[in-house]
Design a protein around this motif. Structure first.
Motif, PDB file in Angstrom:
ATOM      1  N   ARG A   1       5.837   5.149  -0.530  1.00 50.95           N
ATOM      2  CA  ARG A   1       5.810   3.755  -0.105  1.00 50.95           C
ATOM      3  C   ARG A   1       6.211   3.589   1.348  1.00 50.95           C
ATOM      4  O   ARG A   1       6.694   4.507   1.985  1.00 50.95           O
ATOM      5  N   HIS A   2       6.050   2.374   1.823  1.00 42.61           N
ATOM      6  CA  HIS A   2       6.503   1.982   3.156  1.00 42.61           C
ATOM      7  C   HIS A   2       6.854   0.506   3.098  1.00 42.61           C
ATOM      8  O   HIS A   2       6.547  -0.182   2.126  1.00 42.61           O
TER       9      HIS A   2
ATOM     10  N   THR B   1       0.839  -1.193   0.000  1.00 44.48           N
ATOM     11  CA  THR B   1       0.000   0.000   0.000  1.00 44.48           C
ATOM     12  C   THR B   1       0.878   1.249   0.000  1.00 44.48           C
ATOM     13  O   THR B   1       2.094   1.159   0.126  1.00 44.48           O
ATOM     14  N   TRP B   2       0.265   2.388  -0.123  1.00 46.77           N
ATOM     15  CA  TRP B   2       0.950   3.671  -0.102  1.00 46.77           C
ATOM     16  C   TRP B   2       0.595   4.420   1.171  1.00 46.77           C
ATOM     17  O   TRP B   2      -0.462   4.216   1.758  1.00 46.77           O
TER      18      TRP B   2
ATOM     19  N   PHE C   1      12.338   2.133   5.937  1.00 47.60           N
ATOM     20  CA  PHE C   1      12.191   3.174   4.914  1.00 47.60           C
ATOM     21  C   PHE C   1      12.565   4.567   5.414  1.00 47.60           C
ATOM     22  O   PHE C   1      13.112   5.361   4.667  1.00 47.60           O
ATOM     23  N   TYR C   2      12.212   4.896   6.630  1.00 51.02           N
ATOM     24  CA  TYR C   2      12.345   6.290   7.092  1.00 51.02           C
ATOM     25  C   TYR C   2      13.181   6.368   8.353  1.00 51.02           C
ATOM     26  O   TYR C   2      13.201   5.532   9.162  1.00 51.02           O
TER      27      TYR C   2
ATOM     28  N   THR D   1       1.339   9.210  13.775  1.00 53.49           N
ATOM     29  CA  THR D   1       2.782   9.029  13.864  1.00 53.49           C
ATOM     30  C   THR D   1       3.149   7.775  13.095  1.00 53.49           C
ATOM     31  O   THR D   1       2.591   6.704  13.343  1.00 53.49           O
ATOM     32  N   ILE D   2       4.095   7.913  12.163  1.00 56.41           N
ATOM     33  CA  ILE D   2       4.516   6.802  11.312  1.00 56.41           C
ATOM     34  C   ILE D   2       5.951   6.435  11.655  1.00 56.41           C
ATOM     35  O   ILE D   2       6.832   7.300  11.670  1.00 56.41           O
ATOM     36  N   ASP D   3       6.172   5.158  11.918  1.00 56.86           N
ATOM     37  CA  ASP D   3       7.512   4.664  12.204  1.00 56.86           C
ATOM     38  C   ASP D   3       7.780   3.476  11.284  1.00 56.86           C
ATOM     39  O   ASP D   3       7.021   2.506  11.293  1.00 56.86           O
TER      40      ASP D   3
END
Length: 92
Positions: A61-62, A53-54, A91-92, A85-87
């Protein structure tokens, strides 16, 4: 709690009974979500999302390591404050 999405008719279940995320999960588009109340704020913790998914409608992307924490707070009669909050350690 169950959320129904018009897009692709997805169904998202958020377990509110105090359980933890299971250890052996199969990754899905909606992942595995558990929720709890922190005062007046609904906190939703989601893991085990598929990497297919995006993050947004721009194609960002992830990986399969994505961990999302959402915070929903009612700020008025017709208003919500949403924080995400995205962890993603890959990727990041």
């Amino acid at each position: 709690m169950t959320l129904l999405y018009e897009n692709d008719h997805e169904v998202r279940r958020i377990f509110m009974d105090g359980r933890d995320h299971p250890k052996d999960l199969y990754a899905t588009v909606m992942g595995h979500s558990i929720g709890r109340w922190d005062g007046d704020t609904l906190v939703i913790d989601t893991v085990n999302l598929t990497d297919r998914t995006w993050l947004d409608d721009h194609g960002n992307r992830h990986s399969d390591a994505l961990h999302v924490v959402e915070r929903w707070t009612r700020t008025g009669a017709n208003a919500l404050h949403y924080e995400e909050t995205i962890d993603d350690r890959k990727f990041y």
